[in-house]
Design a protein around this motif. Structure first.
Motif, mmCIF file in Angstrom:
data_model
loop_
_atom_site.group_PDB
_atom_site.id
_atom_site.type_symbol
_atom_site.label_atom_id
_atom_site.label_comp_id
_atom_site.label_asym_id
_atom_site.label_seq_id
_atom_site.Cartn_x
_atom_site.Cartn_y
_atom_site.Cartn_z
ATOM 1 N N LEU A 126 2.302 -9.159 -3.283
ATOM 2 C CA LEU A 126 1.757 -10.380 -3.010
ATOM 3 C C LEU A 126 1.678 -10.925 -4.173
ATOM 4 C CD1 LEU A 126 1.043 -8.743 -0.380
ATOM 5 C CD2 LEU A 126 -0.677 -10.590 0.052
ATOM 6 N N LYS A 127 1.233 -10.131 -5.379
ATOM 7 C CA LYS A 127 1.059 -10.997 -6.813
ATOM 8 C C LYS A 127 2.386 -10.916 -7.591
ATOM 9 C CE LYS A 127 -3.712 -10.252 -6.986
ATOM 10 N NZ LYS A 127 -4.798 -9.657 -7.835
ATOM 11 N N LYS A 128 3.404 -9.746 -7.522
ATOM 12 C CA LYS A 128 4.442 -9.852 -8.224
ATOM 13 C C LYS A 128 5.743 -8.927 -7.523
ATOM 14 C CE LYS A 128 6.076 -8.329 -12.855
ATOM 15 N NZ LYS A 128 5.435 -7.717 -14.059
ATOM 16 N N PRO A 129 6.500 -9.690 -7.174
ATOM 17 C CA PRO A 129 7.022 -10.883 -7.412
ATOM 18 C C PRO A 129 6.364 -11.920 -6.997
ATOM 19 C CG PRO A 129 8.446 -10.041 -5.710
ATOM 20 C CD PRO A 129 7.596 -9.056 -6.246
ATOM 21 N N GLY A 130 5.449 -12.015 -5.926
ATOM 22 C CA GLY A 130 4.790 -13.017 -5.299
ATOM 23 C C GLY A 130 5.130 -13.235 -3.753
ATOM 24 N N LEU A 131 4.046 -13.662 -3.031
ATOM 25 C CA LEU A 131 4.206 -13.801 -1.674
ATOM 26 C C LEU A 131 4.913 -15.108 -1.462
ATOM 27 C CD1 LEU A 131 3.391 -12.971 1.181
ATOM 28 C CD2 LEU A 131 1.424 -14.555 1.074
ATOM 29 N N HIS A 132 5.166 -15.869 -2.481
ATOM 30 C CA HIS A 132 5.953 -17.139 -2.054
ATOM 31 C C HIS A 132 7.546 -16.877 -2.125
ATOM 32 C CE1 HIS A 132 5.543 -16.525 -6.478
ATOM 33 N NE2 HIS A 132 6.709 -17.358 -6.699
ATOM 34 N N ARG A 133 7.905 -15.715 -3.110
ATOM 35 C CA ARG A 133 9.267 -15.304 -3.151
ATOM 36 C C ARG A 133 9.429 -14.464 -1.940
ATOM 37 N NH1 ARG A 133 12.524 -15.585 -7.405
ATOM 38 N NH2 ARG A 133 11.460 -16.539 -9.409
ATOM 39 N N ILE A 149 -4.826 -1.204 -3.797
ATOM 40 C CA ILE A 149 -3.669 -0.942 -4.423
ATOM 41 C C ILE A 149 -4.033 -1.635 -5.900
ATOM 42 C CG2 ILE A 149 -1.819 -1.163 -2.864
ATOM 43 C CD1 ILE A 149 -1.332 -3.979 -3.034
ATOM 44 N N LYS A 150 -5.166 -2.017 -6.098
ATOM 45 C CA LYS A 150 -5.401 -2.691 -7.416
ATOM 46 C C LYS A 150 -5.275 -1.897 -8.383
ATOM 47 C CE LYS A 150 -8.226 -6.413 -6.087
ATOM 48 N NZ LYS A 150 -9.621 -7.082 -5.739
ATOM 49 N N LYS A 201 0.836 -1.131 -0.173
ATOM 50 C CA LYS A 201 0.041 0.047 -0.137
ATOM 51 C C LYS A 201 0.820 1.260 -0.029
ATOM 52 C CE LYS A 201 -3.825 -2.137 2.078
ATOM 53 N NZ LYS A 201 -4.752 -2.280 3.466
ATOM 54 N N VAL A 202 2.112 1.266 0.716
ATOM 55 C CA VAL A 202 2.900 2.347 0.865
ATOM 56 C C VAL A 202 3.507 2.746 -0.788
ATOM 57 C CG1 VAL A 202 5.064 3.249 1.566
ATOM 58 C CG2 VAL A 202 3.615 2.206 3.107
ATOM 59 N N VAL A 203 4.011 1.583 -1.269
ATOM 60 C CA VAL A 203 4.639 1.674 -2.627
ATOM 61 C C VAL A 203 3.555 1.876 -3.692
ATOM 62 C CG1 VAL A 203 6.554 0.631 -4.040
ATOM 63 C CG2 VAL A 203 6.663 0.522 -1.686
ATOM 64 N N GLY A 204 2.586 1.079 -3.267
ATOM 65 C CA GLY A 204 1.638 1.176 -4.387
ATOM 66 C C GLY A 204 1.690 0.284 -5.607
ATOM 67 N N ARG A 205 2.046 -1.072 -5.200
ATOM 68 C CA ARG A 205 2.306 -2.184 -6.020
ATOM 69 C C ARG A 205 1.882 -3.398 -5.242
ATOM 70 N NH1 ARG A 205 7.918 -1.348 -9.591
ATOM 71 N NH2 ARG A 205 7.401 0.520 -10.548
ATOM 72 N N ASN A 206 1.362 -4.240 -6.050
ATOM 73 C CA ASN A 206 1.029 -5.651 -5.331
ATOM 74 C C ASN A 206 2.114 -6.519 -5.333
ATOM 75 O OD1 ASN A 206 -0.201 -7.745 -4.401
ATOM 76 N ND2 ASN A 206 -2.175 -7.332 -5.538
#
Length: 461
Positions: A284-291, A451-452, A277-282
Motif C-alpha cells: 500500500l506504501k510501495k509501490p503505492g495503493l494508487h499504482r 507488516i511494519k 501480509k503474505v509477502v511481508g511488504r507494505n
C-alpha cells in the motif's frame, strides 16, 4: 506451513521451473476466470487473453513489485448482464470501460488526497452488505443453470441436469474441505473437470465442436495447416471495429457499473492488505495503493477493448503464494503469457464452450454463496456492531433493496436497479445518519501493523 521465502519478488527461476510454477498459477485462476464469461455470454477465450494482458499491464504499472494475477471479476456478473440488456454485448464493454475509468479516478484521488476519503464513503457497514447482495443476487442464476434444460424459452425441469449440478457441487465441496496443498487451492477447477466427466456419462455434453477442432489438427498436411488448426482468433469485440461506442453509451449503463466499481475497489484494498501480509511488504506504501488500483483499472480497460469482463486481483493466486512462498513476479508474468496462449488455442476454446451449464451451475451454487459469506465475514472481521440501530438500518436497507430487485425508473430507457441502487442507498444512509464511527467497526481492515516490521526491506531496496 513454512513461512520462509522460497523465491523473492524480483527473482527469476530457471526455465523448466518457471513454466511449471506459472502453470500452477494459471490452473489456480482458470476455473473462476472462465466462469464469469460463461455466465455473462462473453467469450471465455477472450477472458483468458484479457486477463493475461491485464496482468502484464498491472505488473508494468506497479513496477514489477506486486506479485498479483488478475482475472474475471464476479462482482460485475449482474451489472454486465444488465448492461448487455441495455446495449447488447457492446453495452457491457462500455460499462467495463467505465469501471476502469472509475478505478483510474480513484487512483488519482488516493495519490493526492490519501485513503481516508474513500473509507468515509465505503466503510465496512456499506461494503459488507453490498457484497452479500452481489452473491445472493446471483443465486437464482445458479439454480436456473442447475435445474433447467438450457436453451429453451420456458423453464423445463431436468433431473439429469440437476444430478450433474449436484455431483459437481459435491466434488467441489469435497475438494475445498479435504484437499491440501495446491489441490486445495483449485477446488473450482477440480469440480468443473469432475462434473464435465460425469456429464459425459449422462449424455449432456455436446462434443461436436471438439471433434471438429481435433479433426482439423489431425488432418493437417503441412506445418502451416497444423498451426492454423491449433491457433485460432477468438471472438474479439473491438470498439470502432465491431461497434460504435457512442451509439450504445447510456446513463443506465453508468448507473449499473459505477456503484459496483466503488465496492470492488474496497475489495481490492483488502486483497492488497492480505497480499502484503503474505509477502511481508507494505504494497500500500510501495509501490503505492494508487499504482495498484490504477493497474487494476487499466487491466479492466484493456478487457473492454477486447470484449472481456472486468479484471480484479484473485484470491486463489494469493493462496498459491501463501503455500508455495514463491513471490516472483516473473512466475506471475509467465502465467499471464500462458493464459494469452491458451486463449488462441481452438481446442481449448472448444472444450470450454462444451461445458454444460449444469456443471457451471453446480460450481456457482458454492461460489455465489461464498461471495455472500465474504460480505458477512467483512462485517465480522471489522467487528461491526449490528446491535447499533444505525448499522442495523443501513445493512437492512441494502440487503432488501439489493436482493429484492428494487429499482427507480428515471425514464423509458434509464433506471437505477438492484445492486447499484442498494450501493447508492447504503452510501447515502452512511453519510446522512449520525454516528459514522460505528460503521467502521473495531477491526483492522486497513491496519498494516502486522507488516511494519518488514518495511525496512522496502526502504533498503
Amino acid at each position: 506451513m513454512s513461512k520462509e521465502m522460497v523465491m523473492d519478488v524480483q527473482q527469476k527461476p530457471k526455465l523448466q521451473k518457471w513454466v511449471m510454477l506459472s502453470l500452477q498459477h494459471l490452473f489456480a485462476m482458470f476455473g473462476s476466470t472462465i466462469l464469469v464469461p460463461f455466465l455473462t455470454g462473453l467469450s471465455p477465450a477472450v477472458a483468458l487473453i484479457s486477463s493475461g494482458l491485464g496482468t502484464l499491464s498491472y505488473l508494468l504499472i506497479t513496477k514489477g513489485k506486486i506479485p498479483a494475477y488478475l482475472g474475471s471479476s464476479f462482482a460485475f456478473i449482474a451489472p454486465i448482464i444488465g448492461a448487455s440488456s441495455a446495449g447488447g454485448p457492446s453495452g457491457a464493454m462500455i460499462g467495463t470501460f467505465l469501471a476502469g475509468v472509475v478505478y483510474g479516478v480513484v487512483a488519482v484521488l488516493i495519490r493526492f488526497l490519501g485513503l481516508n476519503w474513500l473509507m468515509r464513503i465505503l466503510p465496512p457497514i456499506v461494503v459488507g452488505p453490498v457484497i452479500i447482495v452481489i452473491g445472493l443476487g446471483l443465486a437464482s442464476t445458479a439454480i436456473d443453470m442447475s435445474m433447467y434444460v438450457p436453451g429453451l424459452d420456458e423453464n423445463v425441469y431436468s433431473g439429469t441436469h440437476f444430478s450433474v449440478a449436484l455431483f459437481t457441487l459435491a466434488v467441489t465441496i469435497a475438494a475445498s474441505i479435504f484437499f491440501r496443498g495446491f489441490f486445495g487451492l483449485i477446488p473450482i477447477l477440480i469440480g468443473i473437470v469432475s462434473g464435465y466427466v460425469f456429464a459425459i456419462f449422462q449424455g449432456v455434453v455436446d462434443t461436436a465442436e471438439i471433434t471438429a477442432e481435433w479433426a482439423t489438427i489431425t488432418s493437417a498436411g503441412s506445418i502451416g495447416e497444423l498451426l492454423t488448426g491449433i491457433f485460432q482468433s477468438p471472438d474479439f469485440l473491438v470498439p470502432f471495429v465491431h461497434y460504435a461506442p457512442f451509439d450504445v453509451a447510456s446513463g443506465e449503463i453508468v448507473l449499473l457499473m459505477v456503484p459496483v466499481a466503488l465496492v470492488t475497489i474496497a475489495e481490492h484494498i483488502g486483497d492488497q492488505m492480505v497480499l502484503s501480509k503474505v509477502v511481508g511488504r507494505n504494497f500500500l506504501k510501495k509501490p503505492g495503493l494508487h499504482r495498484s488500483i490504477l493497474g487494476d483499472g487499466v487491466a479492466t480497460m484493456i478487457a473492454s477493448f477486447l470484449g472481456g469482463p472486468p479484471n480484479t486481483t484473485y484470491g486463489e493466486n494469493i493462496g498459491v503464494l501463501s503455500i508455495t512462498r514463491v513471490f516472483s513476479v516473473f512466475v506471475i508474468g509467465g502465467a499471464a503469457v500462458l493464459a494469452i496462449c491458451f486463449g488462441f488455442v481452438g481446442v481449448v476454446t472448444a472444450i470450454i464452450s462444451s461445458i454444460p451449464s449444469a456443471v457451471m451451475g453446480g460450481v456457482s451454487i458454492l461460489l455465489f454463496g461464498i461471495i455472500a459469506s465474504n460480505g458477512l465475514r467483512m462485517l465480522i472481521d471489522n467487528q461491526v456492531d449490528l446491535s447499533d440501530k444505525r448499522n442495523l438500518v443501513i445493512a437492512s436497507v441494502i440487503l432488501v433493496i439489493g436482493v429484492g430487485g428494487a429499482f427507480i425508473q428515471l425514464s423509458d430507457n434509464l433506471q437505477i436497479a438492484g445492486m447499484a441502487l442498494s450501493a447508492i442507498m447504503g452510501v447515502l444512509l452512511n453519510l446522512i445518519l449520525p454516528g459514522k464511527e460505528s460503521g467502521y467497526g473495531n477491526g483492522t481492515m486497513f491496519d498494516d501493523s502486522d507488516i511494519k516490521n518488514n518495511q525496512n526491506r522496502d526502504d533498503a531496496a
